[in-house]
Design a protein around this motif. Structure first.
Motif, PDB file in Angstrom:
ATOM      1  N   ILE A  72       0.990  -1.220  -0.441  1.00 55.84           N
ATOM      2  CA  ILE A  72       0.146   0.256   0.150  1.00 55.84           C
ATOM      3  C   ILE A  72       0.866   1.012   0.162  1.00 55.84           C
ATOM      4  O   ILE A  72       1.558   1.174   0.980  1.00 55.84           O
ATOM      5  CB  ILE A  72      -0.631  -0.043   1.129  1.00 55.84           C
ATOM      6  CG1 ILE A  72      -1.733  -1.153   1.304  1.00 55.84           C
ATOM      7  CG2 ILE A  72      -1.587   1.228   1.485  1.00 55.84           C
ATOM      8  CD1 ILE A  72      -2.321  -1.753   0.463  1.00 55.84           C
ATOM      9  N   ALA A  73       0.960   2.377  -0.734  1.00 57.28           N
ATOM     10  CA  ALA A  73       1.136   3.461  -0.611  1.00 57.28           C
ATOM     11  C   ALA A  73      -0.272   4.572  -0.333  1.00 57.28           C
ATOM     12  O   ALA A  73      -1.461   3.931  -0.435  1.00 57.28           O
ATOM     13  CB  ALA A  73       1.225   3.671  -2.594  1.00 57.28           C
ATOM     14  N   VAL A  74       1.064   5.871   0.550  1.00 53.55           N
ATOM     15  CA  VAL A  74       0.076   6.893   0.840  1.00 53.55           C
ATOM     16  C   VAL A  74       0.244   7.667   0.239  1.00 53.55           C
ATOM     17  O   VAL A  74       1.578   8.308  -0.104  1.00 53.55           O
ATOM     18  CB  VAL A  74      -0.373   6.589   2.109  1.00 53.55           C
ATOM     19  CG1 VAL A  74      -0.980   8.425   3.022  1.00 53.55           C
ATOM     20  CG2 VAL A  74      -0.435   5.933   3.203  1.00 53.55           C
ATOM     21  N   VAL A  75      -0.709   8.596  -0.859  1.00 54.13           N
ATOM     22  CA  VAL A  75      -0.299  10.275  -0.796  1.00 54.13           C
ATOM     23  C   VAL A  75      -0.854  11.199  -0.354  1.00 54.13           C
ATOM     24  O   VAL A  75      -2.415  10.750  -0.122  1.00 54.13           O
ATOM     25  CB  VAL A  75      -0.147   9.817  -2.856  1.00 54.13           C
ATOM     26  CG1 VAL A  75      -0.718  11.885  -2.913  1.00 54.13           C
ATOM     27  CG2 VAL A  75      -0.098   9.173  -3.391  1.00 54.13           C
ATOM     28  N   THR A  76      -0.685  12.518   0.449  1.00 56.29           N
ATOM     29  CA  THR A  76      -1.868  12.970   1.733  1.00 56.29           C
ATOM     30  C   THR A  76      -1.123  15.273   1.267  1.00 56.29           C
ATOM     31  O   THR A  76       0.662  14.469   0.980  1.00 56.29           O
ATOM     32  CB  THR A  76      -1.143  12.601   3.128  1.00 56.29           C
ATOM     33  OG1 THR A  76      -1.944  13.149   4.082  1.00 56.29           O
ATOM     34  CG2 THR A  76       0.167  12.049   2.717  1.00 56.29           C
ATOM     35  N   ASN A  77      -1.928  15.403   2.350  1.00 55.03           N
ATOM     36  CA  ASN A  77      -1.174  16.519   2.406  1.00 55.03           C
ATOM     37  C   ASN A  77      -0.926  16.810   3.939  1.00 55.03           C
ATOM     38  O   ASN A  77      -1.497  18.439   4.056  1.00 55.03           O
ATOM     39  CB  ASN A  77      -2.503  17.343   1.699  1.00 55.03           C
ATOM     40  CG  ASN A  77      -3.817  18.315   2.346  1.00 55.03           C
ATOM     41  OD1 ASN A  77      -4.370  17.003   3.105  1.00 55.03           O
ATOM     42  ND2 ASN A  77      -4.717  19.096   1.817  1.00 55.03           N
ATOM     43  N   ALA A  78      -0.877  15.820   4.230  1.00 59.98           N
ATOM     44  CA  ALA A  78      -1.114  16.071   5.527  1.00 59.98           C
ATOM     45  C   ALA A  78      -0.277  15.278   6.465  1.00 59.98           C
ATOM     46  O   ALA A  78      -0.178  13.536   6.140  1.00 59.98           O
ATOM     47  CB  ALA A  78      -2.809  15.547   6.234  1.00 59.98           C
ATOM     48  N   SER A 128       9.038  18.560   0.862  1.00 55.33           N
ATOM     49  CA  SER A 128       7.544  17.621   0.645  1.00 55.33           C
ATOM     50  C   SER A 128       9.098  15.750   1.249  1.00 55.33           C
ATOM     51  O   SER A 128       9.174  15.445   0.808  1.00 55.33           O
ATOM     52  CB  SER A 128       7.417  17.459  -0.170  1.00 55.33           C
ATOM     53  OG  SER A 128       6.668  18.527  -0.768  1.00 55.33           O
ATOM     54  N   ASN A 129       7.878  15.153   1.627  1.00 53.00           N
ATOM     55  CA  ASN A 129       8.403  13.226   1.875  1.00 53.00           C
ATOM     56  C   ASN A 129       8.413  13.138   0.776  1.00 53.00           C
ATOM     57  O   ASN A 129       6.902  12.126   0.105  1.00 53.00           O
ATOM     58  CB  ASN A 129       7.905  13.431   2.991  1.00 53.00           C
ATOM     59  CG  ASN A 129       8.121  11.890   3.185  1.00 53.00           C
ATOM     60  OD1 ASN A 129       9.476  11.461   3.366  1.00 53.00           O
ATOM     61  ND2 ASN A 129       7.384  10.871   3.948  1.00 53.00           N
ATOM     62  N   LEU A 165       8.621  12.337  -8.209  1.00 49.91           N
ATOM     63  CA  LEU A 165       8.789  13.532  -7.926  1.00 49.91           C
ATOM     64  C   LEU A 165       9.119  14.813  -7.432  1.00 49.91           C
ATOM     65  O   LEU A 165       8.604  15.697  -6.774  1.00 49.91           O
ATOM     66  CB  LEU A 165       8.282  12.516  -5.921  1.00 49.91           C
ATOM     67  CG  LEU A 165       7.317  10.593  -6.221  1.00 49.91           C
ATOM     68  CD1 LEU A 165       6.722  10.957  -4.765  1.00 49.91           C
ATOM     69  CD2 LEU A 165       5.631  11.784  -6.636  1.00 49.91           C
ATOM     70  N   LYS A 166      10.371  14.477  -7.227  1.00 44.88           N
ATOM     71  CA  LYS A 166      11.182  15.044  -6.709  1.00 44.88           C
ATOM     72  C   LYS A 166      11.085  16.538  -8.259  1.00 44.88           C
ATOM     73  O   LYS A 166      11.189  17.907  -7.491  1.00 44.88           O
ATOM     74  CB  LYS A 166      12.943  14.818  -6.726  1.00 44.88           C
ATOM     75  CG  LYS A 166      13.662  14.813  -5.728  1.00 44.88           C
ATOM     76  CD  LYS A 166      14.914  13.817  -5.435  1.00 44.88           C
ATOM     77  CE  LYS A 166      14.945  14.033  -4.747  1.00 44.88           C
ATOM     78  NZ  LYS A 166      16.774  13.507  -4.241  1.00 44.88           N
TER      79      LYS A 166
END
Length: 699
Positions: free
Chosen positions: A303-309, A346-347, A338-339
């Motif tokens: 599972i991957a997580v994309v977030t703004n928090a 950002s992480n 992503l960079k």
């Protein structure tokens, strides 16, 4: 199988409603209005001997007065008149009845007799019945609302079957509010004829249903349920929420196994055996349902997580680990991409934190890069309302990106009013949204479990060469002598005849007899009380371990007799059992308990005196398959010990599996075995040994 079987309920060419009323407050009026307002396209025949017209339709005095064919009849008359109406329907050639009326077996003895009479009428005229005491049915595909629910839900791919009409109305109201579409809704009430098993089978080949949901209070035909659910689960997911989980199913709790095996454990084992997904609340039921209905089935557990928090993403990571899923290891290539567009702070590791000020465009780009990674099999999209957050636009990006990949995407848009436009868009775009990360992860876990079930290889039942005839002879003798429980000596003889390794053991009737056995057997030995009146011997000082000398033996013998008499003066003492002392190994337990609905449950776990203290056990239903046995062993916390731990050597797990499979074969061959404890079953490096055995039989 399929919609053809119960066509008269979901695709009837004509419907009659007996008990229709001119009073808008009465059920008869509301159901007729629902049928009309729902858009039903067949013929409708209201039946009311006192009315001319209701809602613009001509009324008939009785079913027999209708000259045309009637395929389905909905009955809303008082219970005492239902059987008369049913008989008239049978004579008319009606194929299906929905009895809304209450006042049957749920209402006491008189109601039970009335329901039995109704069942006889149904069988005599070869009709099918939903109810009595039910809410009715809804089929959105065919615009049929033959229920007294307030509103018609929107069209969808989820079927909901419920034993509770009251819960059904609440769920329907909630589904409409949440814009969750349904294909079919069935409240089956007392299931005097059609049960949850029939309905599961019916929906198996229904092209309008992708997911089957059930609320159940009980299952009468447990083995049939497993057979049908196992077949249907291979085609589409079945998700069940079961109430009444604290009720103990077994009244006889004289064995360790019986005291642990409550009715809910039997249900849990049946669901696992048949591939059913268990939900523990109605909320969780629909959490799972929208994931399965809206998204492609997850291909793995990464599972991957994309977030703004940051905070919610940490919660998601915790939930992923707790649920036994994996946080996907995204590649260096993905990180470099992503960079290119995310801020330096950002992480870019998983979870990918796009920061609080991320706009919809960059959120969508980040999701596209992450979901493209071959190591990622599902993505949780977390969004919280910051000052610059674009909930609706971000939802649009998530929807657009997900369309380009056959991977599972779920939303976790957290918040209230400000985030609501995004939640609405996700629903419209068939992206399931959950208000908290834990619920999103739980739904993915449900999908992973279902995927594993589908990927399991079909296995045949393993059988061994055993002396079945000799065991039958013994059990027949017990029955003739009205013996309902046998202790260790007879129990070990039965196990030996089925190829299960048992300890050398003899019974001493008196002290002198015991001394002779002790000299022949050699030391050290274990001494155990033999008494039909004492079940748990250790608790009354009835067990002595590691006896090495004749003086120790004599003292132990007398101590056992004295302590037992102090505990229960009139206890029958048949002797003292003398066994060779086994050094080393791990004490486990194998147990059997016969459930009224599902048959024999087999238990395995940490044994000895710890079984009821820690209850570190697992259960499965007979007949055991090889993969189920492996799962049983791995499911207990103490299973790590079996691979070796510090000064404890690894044990022969294959011998444990074989013992469990042989026990499964024994109780399958002899269903009159009601309960069994092999405790302890000592497992060692190269052998397993059944030390103490107790078997109970049906009376």
């Amino acid at each position: 199988m399929g919609v053809i079987m119960l066509k008269q309920f979901f695709m009837p060419e004509s419907i009659a409603l007996v008990g229709v009323s001119t009073n808008p407050e009465k059920l008869g009026y509301k159901i007729l209005k629902n049928i009309i307002d729902g858009g039903y396209r067949g013929k409708i025949f209201p039946v009311n001997p006192k009315s001319g017209k209701i809602l613009g339709l001509e009324c008939y005095k009785s079913i027999s007065e209708i000259k045309e064919k009637v395929e389905l009849v909905v009955i809303v008359v008082p219970a005492k008149f239902v059987c008369d109406v049913a008989k008239e329907c049978g004579e008319k050639g009606v194929k299906g009845l929905i009895v809304i009326s209450a006042g049957f077996k749920e209402a006491g003895e008189e109601g039970r007799k009335r329901e039995e009479e109704l069942e006889k009428i149904i069988k005599k005229y070869n009709m099918r019945l939903i109810g009595p005491n039910c809410l009715g049915i809804i089929d959105t595909t065919n615009d049929l609302n033959a229920s007294f629910a307030f509103d018609m839900p929107q069209k969808g791919k989820i079927a909901f079957i419920t034993q509770s009409g009251a819960l059904g109305t609440a769920v329907l109201d909630w589904a409409i509010k949440e814009n969750i579409g349904l294909s079919k809704f069935v409240s089956f009430g007392n299931k005097a004829d059609i049960s949850e098993i029939d309905l599961i089978e019916e929906l198996s080949d229904d092209p309008d249903t992708n997911v089957i949901l059930l609320y159940l209070e009980g299952i009468e035909e447990g083995r049939k349920f497993i057979e049908v659910a196992r077949d249907v689960s291979k085609k589409k997911p079945i998700i069940i929420v079961k109430s009444g989980i604290t009720e103990m199913g077994s009244k006889a709790v004289s064995s360790h196994t019986g005291s642990i095996a409550g009715s809910d454990i039997a249900f849990e084992a049946s669901f696992k055996k048949s591939g059913v997904i268990r939900a523990y609340s109605v909320e969780e039921l629909f959490d799972y349902a929208i994931a399965f209905s809206y998204q492609p089935l997850i291909k793995g557990d990464r599972i991957a997580v994309v977030t703004n928090a940051g905070g919610p993403s940490v919660m998601a990571v915790d939930a992923i680990e707790k649920n036994g899923l994996k946080l996907a290891q995204i590649s260096d290539t993905t990180k470099e991409k992503l960079k290119e567009f995310l801020p330096p702070s950002s992480n870019i590791n998983n979870p990918v934190d796009c920061l609080g000020d991320v706009m919809a465009e960059n959120y969508g780009k980040a999701l596209n890069v992450v979901i493209s990674d071959k190591n990622v099999e599902a993505v949780i999209c977390i969004l919280t309302p910051q000052v610059v957050t674009e909930p609706k636009e971000t939802a649009d990006k998530i929807i657009d990106v997900s369309k380009g990949f056959n991977k599972t995407v779920v939303g976790c848009f957290m918040g209230g009013k400000r985030i609501e436009p995004g939640i609405i868009r996700l629903s419209e775009g068939k992206i399931p949204n959950y208000p908290f990360p834990e619920r999103a992860v739980s739904s993915l876990k449900g999908m992973v479990n279902y995927r594993k079930y589908l990927e399991k290889k079909e296995e045949k039942i393993i059988t061994y060469k055993v002396n079945k005839e000799k065991v039958k002879e013994k059990l027949d003798n017990f029955k003739k002598a009205k013996i309902k429980v046998v202790g260790d000596i007879e129990g070990r003889e039965i196990l030996s005849l089925y190829g299960i390794n048992t300890i050398n053991s003899l019974i001493a009737k008196n002290l002198e007899d015991g001394k002779n056995i002790f000299k022949k057997m050699g030391y050290p030995v274990v001494m155990k009380l033999v008494s039909p009146d004492i079940i748990h011997k250790t608790e009354v000082g009835g067990v002595k371990v590691g006896i090495k000398t004749e003086s120790e033996f004599e003292k132990a013998f007398n101590d056992i007799i004295r302590s037992v008499k102090e505990y229960k003066k009139d206890a029958k003492i048949e002797g003292i059992q003398i066994q060779q002392y086994i050094e080393g190994g791990i004490e486990t337990i194998v147990g059997v308990n016969k459930d009224a609905q599902f048959g024999h449950l087999i238990m395995f776990g940490l044994g000895g005196i710890y079984v009821e203290l820690f209850k570190d056990v697992s259960f499965s239903l007979v007949p055991l398959m090889e993969n189920e046995v492996s799962d049983m062993i791995d499911d207990i916390k103490a299973s790590k010990l079996f691979n070796g731990f510090r000064n404890i050597p690894p044990v022969d797990k294959e011998k444990i599996k074989e013992t469990l499979l042989r026990v499964s074969q024994l109780v399958s061959d002899f269903p009159e075995i009601k309960e069994m404890d092999i405790n302890p079953l000592i497992v060692k490096e190269k052998e397993v040994i059944a030390v103490d055995v107790r078997i109970g039989f049906d009376s």
